[in-house]
Design a protein around this motif. Structure first.
Motif, PDB file in Angstrom:
ATOM      1  N   THR A 157       0.817  -1.216   0.000  1.00  0.00           N
ATOM      2  CA  THR A 157       0.000   0.000   0.000  1.00  0.00           C
ATOM      3  C   THR A 157       0.849   1.264   0.000  1.00  0.00           C
ATOM      4  O   THR A 157       0.345   2.340  -0.337  1.00  0.00           O
ATOM      5  CB  THR A 157      -0.968   0.026   1.193  1.00  0.00           C
ATOM      6  N   THR A 158       2.125   1.172   0.375  1.00  0.00           N
ATOM      7  CA  THR A 158       2.992   2.346   0.279  1.00  0.00           C
ATOM      8  C   THR A 158       3.311   2.679  -1.176  1.00  0.00           C
ATOM      9  O   THR A 158       3.794   3.773  -1.470  1.00  0.00           O
ATOM     10  CB  THR A 158       4.322   2.123   1.013  1.00  0.00           C
ATOM     11  N   GLY A 159       3.078   1.732  -2.067  1.00  0.00           N
ATOM     12  CA  GLY A 159       3.439   1.915  -3.465  1.00  0.00           C
ATOM     13  C   GLY A 159       4.863   1.512  -3.776  1.00  0.00           C
ATOM     14  O   GLY A 159       5.305   1.582  -4.933  1.00  0.00           O
ATOM     15  N   THR A 160       5.613   1.052  -2.771  1.00  0.00           N
ATOM     16  CA  THR A 160       7.010   0.673  -2.958  1.00  0.00           C
ATOM     17  C   THR A 160       7.192  -0.809  -2.663  1.00  0.00           C
ATOM     18  O   THR A 160       6.860  -1.272  -1.561  1.00  0.00           O
ATOM     19  CB  THR A 160       7.929   1.487  -2.033  1.00  0.00           C
ATOM     20  N   ILE A 161       7.689  -1.549  -3.638  1.00  0.00           N
ATOM     21  CA  ILE A 161       8.000  -2.959  -3.428  1.00  0.00           C
ATOM     22  C   ILE A 161       9.381  -3.050  -2.797  1.00  0.00           C
ATOM     23  O   ILE A 161      10.377  -2.618  -3.388  1.00  0.00           O
ATOM     24  CB  ILE A 161       7.960  -3.742  -4.748  1.00  0.00           C
ATOM     25  N   PRO A 162       9.486  -3.588  -1.559  1.00  0.00           N
ATOM     26  CA  PRO A 162      10.770  -3.588  -0.855  1.00  0.00           C
ATOM     27  C   PRO A 162      11.758  -4.597  -1.428  1.00  0.00           C
ATOM     28  O   PRO A 162      11.361  -5.581  -2.062  1.00  0.00           O
ATOM     29  CB  PRO A 162      10.375  -3.954   0.581  1.00  0.00           C
ATOM     30  N   ARG A 163      13.011  -4.353  -1.166  1.00  0.00           N
ATOM     31  CA  ARG A 163      14.087  -5.272  -1.561  1.00  0.00           C
ATOM     32  C   ARG A 163      14.945  -5.548  -0.326  1.00  0.00           C
ATOM     33  O   ARG A 163      16.057  -5.036  -0.203  1.00  0.00           O
ATOM     34  CB  ARG A 163      14.922  -4.664  -2.694  1.00  0.00           C
ATOM     35  N   PRO A 164      14.442  -6.362   0.571  1.00  0.00           N
ATOM     36  CA  PRO A 164      15.152  -6.580   1.837  1.00  0.00           C
ATOM     37  C   PRO A 164      16.433  -7.379   1.641  1.00  0.00           C
ATOM     38  O   PRO A 164      16.593  -8.122   0.668  1.00  0.00           O
ATOM     39  CB  PRO A 164      14.141  -7.371   2.671  1.00  0.00           C
ATOM     40  N   ALA A 165      17.333  -7.222   2.594  1.00  0.00           N
ATOM     41  CA  ALA A 165      18.590  -7.984   2.585  1.00  0.00           C
ATOM     42  C   ALA A 165      18.291  -9.447   2.894  1.00  0.00           C
ATOM     43  O   ALA A 165      17.848  -9.784   3.997  1.00  0.00           O
ATOM     44  CB  ALA A 165      19.536  -7.396   3.626  1.00  0.00           C
ATOM     45  N   LEU A 166      18.511 -10.332   1.942  1.00  0.00           N
ATOM     46  CA  LEU A 166      18.126 -11.734   2.101  1.00  0.00           C
ATOM     47  C   LEU A 166      19.018 -12.493   3.077  1.00  0.00           C
ATOM     48  O   LEU A 166      18.658 -13.585   3.513  1.00  0.00           O
ATOM     49  CB  LEU A 166      18.116 -12.433   0.744  1.00  0.00           C
ATOM     50  N   ASN A 167      20.162 -11.910   3.441  1.00  0.00           N
ATOM     51  CA  ASN A 167      20.975 -12.578   4.453  1.00  0.00           C
ATOM     52  C   ASN A 167      20.239 -12.659   5.795  1.00  0.00           C
ATOM     53  O   ASN A 167      20.554 -13.504   6.641  1.00  0.00           O
ATOM     54  CB  ASN A 167      22.310 -11.858   4.637  1.00  0.00           C
ATOM     55  N   LEU A 168      19.224 -11.803   5.970  1.00  0.00           N
ATOM     56  CA  LEU A 168      18.450 -11.834   7.212  1.00  0.00           C
ATOM     57  C   LEU A 168      17.701 -13.153   7.359  1.00  0.00           C
ATOM     58  O   LEU A 168      17.522 -13.655   8.467  1.00  0.00           O
ATOM     59  CB  LEU A 168      17.473 -10.663   7.253  1.00  0.00           C
ATOM     60  N   THR A 169      17.249 -13.708   6.243  1.00  0.00           N
ATOM     61  CA  THR A 169      16.538 -14.988   6.332  1.00  0.00           C
ATOM     62  C   THR A 169      17.470 -16.098   6.785  1.00  0.00           C
ATOM     63  O   THR A 169      17.062 -17.024   7.486  1.00  0.00           O
ATOM     64  CB  THR A 169      15.903 -15.362   4.980  1.00  0.00           C
ATOM     65  N   LEU A 170      18.728 -16.005   6.377  1.00  0.00           N
ATOM     66  CA  LEU A 170      19.721 -16.994   6.803  1.00  0.00           C
ATOM     67  C   LEU A 170      20.034 -16.837   8.290  1.00  0.00           C
ATOM     68  O   LEU A 170      20.025 -17.798   9.053  1.00  0.00           O
ATOM     69  CB  LEU A 170      20.985 -16.833   5.959  1.00  0.00           C
ATOM     70  N   LEU A 171      20.275 -15.612   8.709  1.00  0.00           N
ATOM     71  CA  LEU A 171      20.695 -15.367  10.091  1.00  0.00           C
ATOM     72  C   LEU A 171      19.600 -15.699  11.095  1.00  0.00           C
ATOM     73  O   LEU A 171      19.898 -16.136  12.211  1.00  0.00           O
ATOM     74  CB  LEU A 171      21.111 -13.901  10.245  1.00  0.00           C
ATOM     75  N   LYS A 172      18.339 -15.504  10.691  1.00  0.00           N
ATOM     76  CA  LYS A 172      17.225 -15.727  11.604  1.00  0.00           C
ATOM     77  C   LYS A 172      16.491 -17.040  11.351  1.00  0.00           C
ATOM     78  O   LYS A 172      15.533 -17.367  12.060  1.00  0.00           O
ATOM     79  CB  LYS A 172      16.247 -14.553  11.522  1.00  0.00           C
ATOM     80  N   GLY A 173      16.935 -17.768  10.322  1.00  0.00           N
ATOM     81  CA  GLY A 173      16.242 -19.007   9.991  1.00  0.00           C
ATOM     82  C   GLY A 173      14.778 -18.767   9.674  1.00  0.00           C
ATOM     83  O   GLY A 173      13.914 -19.614   9.935  1.00  0.00           O
ATOM     84  N   CYS A 174      14.466 -17.600   9.110  1.00  0.00           N
ATOM     85  CA  CYS A 174      13.068 -17.220   8.884  1.00  0.00           C
ATOM     86  C   CYS A 174      12.712 -17.307   7.408  1.00  0.00           C
ATOM     87  O   CYS A 174      13.568 -17.525   6.550  1.00  0.00           O
ATOM     88  CB  CYS A 174      12.801 -15.823   9.431  1.00  0.00           C
ATOM     89  N   SER A 175      11.434 -17.129   7.122  1.00  0.00           N
ATOM     90  CA  SER A 175      10.921 -17.285   5.761  1.00  0.00           C
ATOM     91  C   SER A 175      10.156 -16.035   5.326  1.00  0.00           C
ATOM     92  O   SER A 175       9.480 -15.398   6.137  1.00  0.00           O
ATOM     93  CB  SER A 175       9.969 -18.487   5.683  1.00  0.00           C
TER      94      SER A 175
END
Length: 333
Positions: free
Chosen positions: A240-258
């Protein structure tokens, strides 16, 4: 019949209201006489040609209606004129009548108001699928809801609580957060006045959140991702902000998250039996009063432009529902 028409792609101000011929159903189709049509974020995108679906001009926006069956096309069984129904039409709903594929028609039990029914499928349906199927939210987990005072956000608060989660609601004003608490939020964060990550850290003792419901996008996505608990799930609902984010994907590795995508429309097409089972569960909860869509405004369908402009300015708390003359004759505001 009256219809709100998009004759050229553009902002809500470019819409026009015209009298057009009544509709006729084709094979496998039903014409629904509209009583109420809820206003959703994709309605604003589709008229500006920014949505993934591209209807042919001219067309009416409006992807979700409640009303009664007016006509049944060839090959349709199990439906009769006068039956109460919710139609998930994609577009065409901001009109007195809409043609709906029978596969996108949901039977509406007696005792459920048309306006509440029109606000059910896209918001609550998306959220139900997101939390239960994609996010696998468990009792006792912590759910963070971004954009929590909008229609989808409020549905996430209600369904999250119904599923046994602790719910943290994040929104941009104290007025909006008061509505979130009214809907059942356990804790709130005003991300206009407090850093989102600091707020999450404060409320979770540094542990983070198990599931993030994100219809907002923009900078809030990465802030939420950095605040995930181990094996957390970030649910991508929209932007809804109109901006598609591009998060740092290393965060998924460090947190074991999806990071988990939620495309409710595709799910309904690919898994119709499962979609129907979820919808029947939602209707049961609505009939029992366990969920209550918050409708902040009823407006005549001729004011669709104003409704979409309010939505676009992110001033809506809950849902706006447009009503036709038939709906108002039936008792809707």
């Amino acid at each position: 019949m009256k219809a709100v028409l998009c004759e050229q792609f553009g902002p809500p101000s470019s819409l026009v209201v015209k009298d057009i011929a009544s509709l006729q159903p084709g094979p496998g189709q039903v014409v629904v006489a509209v009583h109420a049509a809820s206003v959703n974020f994709p309605d604003g995108l589709i008229i500006e040609n920014k949505y993934q679906f591209k209807p042919t001009l001219p067309f009416s926006p409006g992807g979700e209606v409640a009303g009664t069956v007016k006509a049944v096309g060839p090959g349709v069984s199990g439906w009769a004129v006068g039956d109460r129904a919710i139609g998930v039409c994609g577009w065409g709903g901001f009109a007195d009548e809409v043609v709906v594929d029978v596969r996108k028609l949901v039977r509406l039990p007696e005792g459920i108001a048309m306006d509440a029914a029109s606000a059910l499928v896209i918001t609550y349906g998306t959220t139900h699928y997101a939390l239960q199927v994609r996010g696998k939210l468990q009792p006792g987990e912590t759910l963070l809801v971004l954009g929590a005072a909008g229609g989808t956000g409020l549905s996430a608060i209600e369904l999250g609580k119904l599923m046994g989660a602790r719910v943290i609601a994040a929104a941009s004003s104290e007025e909006k957060l008061a509505l979130c608490r009214q809907a059942g939020a356990d804790d709130t964060i005003n991300y206009a006045s407090e850093d989102l990550r600091e707020g999450i850290k404060r409320l979770t003792g540094g542990r983070g959140v198990d599931v993030v419901y994100d219809p907002v996008g923009g900078d809030y996505t990465e802030a939420a991702l950095r605040s995930m608990a181990w094996e957390g799930r970030l649910l991508v609902i929209g932007f809804t902000t109109g901006t598609i984010p591009r998060p740092a994907l290393n965060l998924t590795l460090l947190k074991g998250c999806s990071i988990v995508g939620v495309f409710y429309g595709a799910f309904s097409e690919r898994e119709p039996a499962r979609y129907d089972a979820l919808m029947q569960e939602l209707l049961g909860w609505l009939r029992e009063g366990r969920i209550r869509p918050i409708i902040s405004a009823h407006m005549p369908i001729e004011q669709a432009t104003q409704a979409l402009e309010i939505l676009g300015r992110r001033e809506v708390k809950g849902k706006i529902v447009l009503t036709t003359a038939l709906g108002r004759e039936g008792g809707l505001p």
